[in-house]
Write an enzyme that holds these catalytic residues in place. Structure first.
Site, PDB file in Angstrom:
ATOM      1  N   HIS A  37       0.837  -1.205   0.000  1.00  4.99           N
ATOM      2  CA  HIS A  37       0.000   0.000   0.000  1.00  4.99           C
ATOM      3  C   HIS A  37       0.876   1.260   0.000  1.00  4.99           C
ATOM      4  CE1 HIS A  37      -2.886  -2.829   2.120  1.00  4.99           C
ATOM      5  NE2 HIS A  37      -3.633  -2.371   1.155  1.00  4.99           N
ATOM      6  N   ASP A 152      -4.164  -7.102  -7.693  1.00  9.95           N
ATOM      7  CA  ASP A 152      -5.579  -7.402  -7.935  1.00  9.95           C
ATOM      8  C   ASP A 152      -5.861  -7.121  -9.411  1.00  9.95           C
ATOM      9  OD1 ASP A 152      -6.528  -8.020  -5.169  1.00  9.95           O
ATOM     10  OD2 ASP A 152      -5.703  -6.037  -4.819  1.00  9.95           O
ATOM     11  N   SER A 187       0.013  -9.001   0.816  1.00  8.21           N
ATOM     12  CA  SER A 187      -1.438  -8.919   0.902  1.00  8.21           C
ATOM     13  C   SER A 187      -1.824  -8.896   2.374  1.00  8.21           C
ATOM     14  CB  SER A 187      -2.057 -10.167   0.254  1.00  8.21           C
ATOM     15  OG  SER A 187      -3.408 -10.305   0.659  1.00  8.21           O
TER      16      SER A 187
HETATM   17  O1  PAF Z   1      -8.346  -3.341  -3.299  1.00  5.61           O
HETATM   18  C1  PAF Z   1      -8.987  -2.978  -2.280  1.00  5.61           C
HETATM   19  O2  PAF Z   1      -8.438  -2.819  -1.196  1.00  5.61           O
HETATM   20  C2  PAF Z   1     -10.484  -2.740  -2.388  1.00  5.61           C
HETATM   21  O3  PAF Z   1     -11.074  -3.648  -3.256  1.00  5.61           O
HETATM   22  C3  PAF Z   1     -10.835  -1.312  -2.787  1.00  5.61           C
HETATM   23  C4  PAF Z   1     -10.341  -0.962  -4.178  1.00  5.61           C
HETATM   24  C5  PAF Z   1     -10.273  -0.340  -1.770  1.00  5.61           C
HETATM   25  C6  PAF Z   1     -12.367  -1.134  -2.802  1.00  5.61           C
HETATM   26  O4  PAF Z   1     -12.924  -1.411  -1.556  1.00  5.61           O
END
Ligand code: PAF
Length: 282
Positions: A37, A152, A187
């Site tokens: 992230h 994803d 993840s």
């Molecule tokens: O990838 C994610 O964490 C979620 O699917 C998202 C894009 C924040 C939508 O809730």
């Protein structure tokens, strides 16, 4: 970093930034932030003056028997990590702020076909929940660019398609997959792996790389590549959900005529569902 919890507040804050001529990048997340992230946040910073991150564990994208309740919620450490990345705004809406009329009758944004295959086949309604919440978040934050991880892969392809179809004036930027040293894609769900499972969890990535090499070496019989891969995953103690060689944009099964290929895999290791992918150009 300012933490804003309402649509009114985030809109007011972004409007002030816009009036000052600033561009806005947006990173939607469900929290429990890891290095993957934070790489999205850094990429956001490279593209725009102002970085907005959202944390919302979206109930609409979890199936009835899935891990919505169990999903790790780590607000305080998440805030510290975002502060350290000089995030400007954290949008942290409640469920009632996101779904003021309730979830059951929420208007939905649906991407046809692409949402029902691969992960969508085993997680019915998942992508409907994702596209609905992401379109709401886009309308709430009104960013210039939004960053999504390639991990994803299907989500990214579906969001690109949604943005095109709904004419969202937002550039979608893909961020590379962050991996642990042994190749396991980062993840939040890796936290569910037991100590005994963790050392074998990179078998999915290894199998994807092996399949990619077979194709690069000239194998165009994609169903045999998939079959061999599923066997390798089973041999490694995993239960394959799917392993598919697809065309990158449409997500259709790849044909020998396709040049932009992605290989997507999803497996269960114990109770943990892992996904990963690799891409190649022929
Ligand atoms: O990838 C994610 O964490 C979620 O699917 C998202 C894009 C924040 C939508 O809730």
């Amino acid at each position: 970093m300012q933490v804003l919890e309402t649509v009114t507040d985030i809109r007011a804050a972004i409007s002030t930034e816009r009036k000052a001529g600033k561009s806005v990048a947006f990173v939607p997340t469900m929290g429990n932030l890891h290095e993957g992230h934070l790489q999205l946040v850094r990429l956001a910073r490279q593209h725009c003056d102002v970085v907005v991150v959202s944390i919302f564990v979206n109930p609409l994208q979890f199936g009835l028997n899935e891990d919505w309740e169990q999903y790790p919620r780590t607000f305080e450490p998440d805030c510290k990590k975002l502060e350290a990345e000089q995030t400007d705004f954290l949008f942290y809406p409640s469920e009632t702020e996101m779904y003021p009329n309730g979830q059951a009758t929420q208007t939905k944004v649906e991407v046809a076909v692409m949402a029902d295959i691969l992960c969508g086949a085993s997680r019915p309604g998942h992508f409907l929940g994702v596209t609905t919440v992401v379109s709401k978040l886009f309308n709430m934050v009104l960013p210039d660019v939004a960053i999504f991880g390639i991990k994803d892969y299907q989500q990214l392809a579906i969001i690109r398609r949604m943005s095109e179809d709904m004419a969202f004036p937002i550039e979608i930027i893909a961020a590379p997959i962050a991996r642990d040293e042994d190749g396991l894609a980062l993840s939040s769900r890796n936290a569910y792996l037991t100590e005994a499972e963790r050392p074998t969890a990179n078998a999915l990535y290894k199998t994807l790389c092996h399949a990619r090499q077979a194709i690069l070496d000239g194998n165009r019989d994609y169903s045999s590549v998939e079959k061999e891969a599923r066997q390798q995953l089973e041999n490694a103690g995993m239960r394959p959900d799917y392993f598919s060689v697809i065309e990158q944009k449409t997500l259709d099964p790849a044909t020998p005529a396709d040049t932009e290929i992605a290989i997507l895999g999803a497996v269960f290791l114990g109770n943990t569902r892992l996904i990963d992918n690799v891409t190649l150009t022929l």
